[in-house]
Design a protein around this motif. Structure first.
Motif, PDB file in Angstrom:
ATOM      1  N   LYS A   8       0.821  -1.243  -0.107  1.00 40.33           N
ATOM      2  CA  LYS A   8       0.054  -0.032   0.071  1.00 40.33           C
ATOM      3  C   LYS A   8       0.839   1.290   0.011  1.00 40.33           C
ATOM      4  CE  LYS A   8      -4.111  -2.095   2.433  1.00 40.33           C
ATOM      5  NZ  LYS A   8      -4.753  -1.935   3.540  1.00 40.33           N
ATOM      6  N   SER A 187      16.537  -1.469  11.911  1.00 36.00           N
ATOM      7  CA  SER A 187      14.904  -1.521  11.648  1.00 36.00           C
ATOM      8  C   SER A 187      14.341  -0.143  12.239  1.00 36.00           C
ATOM      9  CB  SER A 187      14.318  -2.425  12.214  1.00 36.00           C
ATOM     10  OG  SER A 187      14.649  -2.660  13.729  1.00 36.00           O
ATOM     11  N   ASN A 191      11.167   1.921  11.149  1.00 37.53           N
ATOM     12  CA  ASN A 191       9.980   1.952  11.741  1.00 37.53           C
ATOM     13  C   ASN A 191       9.495   3.280  12.391  1.00 37.53           C
ATOM     14  OD1 ASN A 191       9.722  -0.838  12.374  1.00 37.53           O
ATOM     15  ND2 ASN A 191      11.255  -0.719  14.213  1.00 37.53           N
ATOM     16  N   LEU A 194       7.553   4.095   9.154  1.00 40.32           N
ATOM     17  CA  LEU A 194       6.282   3.674   9.141  1.00 40.32           C
ATOM     18  C   LEU A 194       5.347   4.216  10.206  1.00 40.32           C
ATOM     19  CD1 LEU A 194       7.628  -0.133   9.367  1.00 40.32           C
ATOM     20  CD2 LEU A 194       6.395   0.773   7.409  1.00 40.32           C
ATOM     21  N   ASP A 195       5.786   4.701  11.289  1.00 43.05           N
ATOM     22  CA  ASP A 195       4.936   5.500  12.081  1.00 43.05           C
ATOM     23  C   ASP A 195       4.330   6.666  11.544  1.00 43.05           C
ATOM     24  OD1 ASP A 195       4.928   3.295  13.851  1.00 43.05           O
ATOM     25  OD2 ASP A 195       6.581   4.293  15.027  1.00 43.05           O
ATOM     26  N   ASN A 198       1.825   5.941   8.986  1.00 44.57           N
ATOM     27  CA  ASN A 198       0.699   5.397   9.878  1.00 44.57           C
ATOM     28  C   ASN A 198       0.585   4.097   8.908  1.00 44.57           C
ATOM     29  OD1 ASN A 198      -0.993   4.718  12.017  1.00 44.57           O
ATOM     30  ND2 ASN A 198      -2.624   5.996  11.037  1.00 44.57           N
ATOM     31  N   ILE A 199       1.412   3.340   8.677  1.00 42.86           N
ATOM     32  CA  ILE A 199       1.091   1.924   8.087  1.00 42.86           C
ATOM     33  C   ILE A 199       1.899   0.881   8.794  1.00 42.86           C
ATOM     34  CG2 ILE A 199       0.531   3.087   5.829  1.00 42.86           C
ATOM     35  CD1 ILE A 199       3.555   2.280   5.091  1.00 42.86           C
ATOM     36  N   ARG A 200       1.467  -0.301   8.373  1.00 36.32           N
ATOM     37  CA  ARG A 200       2.027  -1.480   9.095  1.00 36.32           C
ATOM     38  C   ARG A 200       3.169  -1.816   8.189  1.00 36.32           C
ATOM     39  NH1 ARG A 200      -3.036  -3.844   8.507  1.00 36.32           N
ATOM     40  NH2 ARG A 200      -2.108  -5.327   7.236  1.00 36.32           N
ATOM     41  N   ALA A 201       4.014  -2.496   8.816  1.00 37.69           N
ATOM     42  CA  ALA A 201       5.321  -2.957   7.940  1.00 37.69           C
ATOM     43  C   ALA A 201       4.920  -4.019   6.882  1.00 37.69           C
ATOM     44  CB  ALA A 201       6.239  -3.850   8.813  1.00 37.69           C
ATOM     45  N   ASP A 202       3.909  -4.696   6.841  1.00 38.44           N
ATOM     46  CA  ASP A 202       3.620  -5.886   5.983  1.00 38.44           C
ATOM     47  C   ASP A 202       2.775  -5.134   4.664  1.00 38.44           C
ATOM     48  OD1 ASP A 202       1.156  -5.373   7.129  1.00 38.44           O
ATOM     49  OD2 ASP A 202       0.883  -7.541   7.492  1.00 38.44           O
ATOM     50  N   GLU A 203       2.583  -3.547   4.910  1.00 36.67           N
ATOM     51  CA  GLU A 203       1.888  -3.021   3.906  1.00 36.67           C
ATOM     52  C   GLU A 203       2.868  -2.115   2.957  1.00 36.67           C
ATOM     53  OE1 GLU A 203      -2.581  -2.152   5.818  1.00 36.67           O
ATOM     54  OE2 GLU A 203      -0.781  -0.823   6.541  1.00 36.67           O
ATOM     55  N   CYS A 223       9.250  -5.539   6.396  1.00 40.50           N
ATOM     56  CA  CYS A 223       8.536  -5.008   5.079  1.00 40.50           C
ATOM     57  C   CYS A 223       9.156  -5.988   3.963  1.00 40.50           C
ATOM     58  CB  CYS A 223       9.098  -3.694   4.654  1.00 40.50           C
ATOM     59  SG  CYS A 223       8.817  -2.424   6.191  1.00 40.50           S
TER      60      CYS A 223
END
Length: 268
Positions: A8, A187, A191, A194-195, A198-203, A223
């Motif tokens: 995403k 990482s 991280n 990502l924060d 506002n998304i998850r690592a797998d996205e 990720c």
């Protein structure tokens, strides 16, 4: 190798991925335009701790790549947040340049010359023996040693120059204390980005040219990763780099045009 990847957003490396020095890599401007047109969230993620986000954005714009400072995540910003979360308002002895000093003060930390709680070090082209002595003594007396990024060498128009990791190696040797590393391949920087999004690592898909930093950091953060063969890692050394870090990229592209084609299919 490209099956089953759903993302995403993108976390994009800069030097070696979008540009070489002051020269844009072919397709970088079109990639960012594509992301903006399709409203795909992204962030520029760089180990560079010397520049402010505003300066990084200006550099990108000067080459024709769309950018604003809010899209930039540097190791300096991540280091400042890390310290501020661990010790709000802490006393910091800073070895670094404008980008790092501004990030630390903006995070509410105190820049001091003696009895710090933290020694935070990045690239410092005015590094001296006196700074080495001070860092060694404060760390040995209990200050936490934070290294913005472990890059041993940096590219310049005149060839390679020593990076923040080279200075960090000297401080580590003198103090006999290993630093907490913030930038890639850690990482922590990923991280932080990502924060921010506002998304998850797998996205997220981490895009970079260096297996040893970009891809290793993306994998460490959980990720998906895409290696672009436009910089440090090449067809010739790629297998060796994979063995060195113990991870493989999820995607491999020869250039940014191939990445754009893949994204076009992904976001139909």
């Amino acid at each position: 190798m490209r099956e089953g990847i759903t993302i995403k957003s993108l976390l994009i490396d800069l030097d070696g991925t979008l540009y070489h020095g002051d020269r844009m890599i072919k397709g970088a401007d079109l990639l960012i335009s594509q992301l903006r047109t399709n409203q795909i969230p992204y962030a520029y993620v760089t180990n560079n701790a010397s520049r402010t986000p505003e300066s990084v954005a200006e550099h990108l714009v000067s080459m024709g790549i769309e950018a604003v400072s809010d899209e930039v995540c540097t190791s300096a910003l991540a280091a400042a947040q890390y310290v501020a979360q661990q010790g709000p308002g802490a006393r910091v002895y800073c070895i670094g340049e404008t980008g790092l000093r501004q990030a630390l003060t903006d995070a509410g930390l105190q820049l001091v010359e003696d009895h710090p709680d933290y020694v935070v070090q990045g690239i410092d082209r005015q590094f001296t023996y006196d700074k080495l002595v001070a860092a060694m003594r404060w760390i040995r007396e209990g200050a936490t040693f934070i290294l913005t990024n472990p890059d041993l060498q940096l590219p310049s128009q005149d060839g390679l120059t020593p990076g923040a990791g080279t200075i960090g190696a000297a401080i580590e040797a003198a103090s006999q204390v290993k630093p907490i590393v913030i930038g890639k391949p850690s990482s922590v920087l990923m991280n932080y980005a990502l924060d921010r999004l506002n998304i998850r690592a797998d996205e997220a898909l981490v895009v970079g040219d260096n297996m040893l930093t970009d891809i290793a950091a993306g994998a460490a953060a959980g990720c998906k990763t895409a290696l672009i063969l436009s910089g440090v890692s090449t067809r010739a050394n790629m297998d060796g780099h994979m063995r060195a870090v113990g991870v493989k990229p999820d995607l491999i592209f020869d250039n940014l045009d191939e990445l754009q084609d893949w994204l076009q299919e992904e976001f139909k």
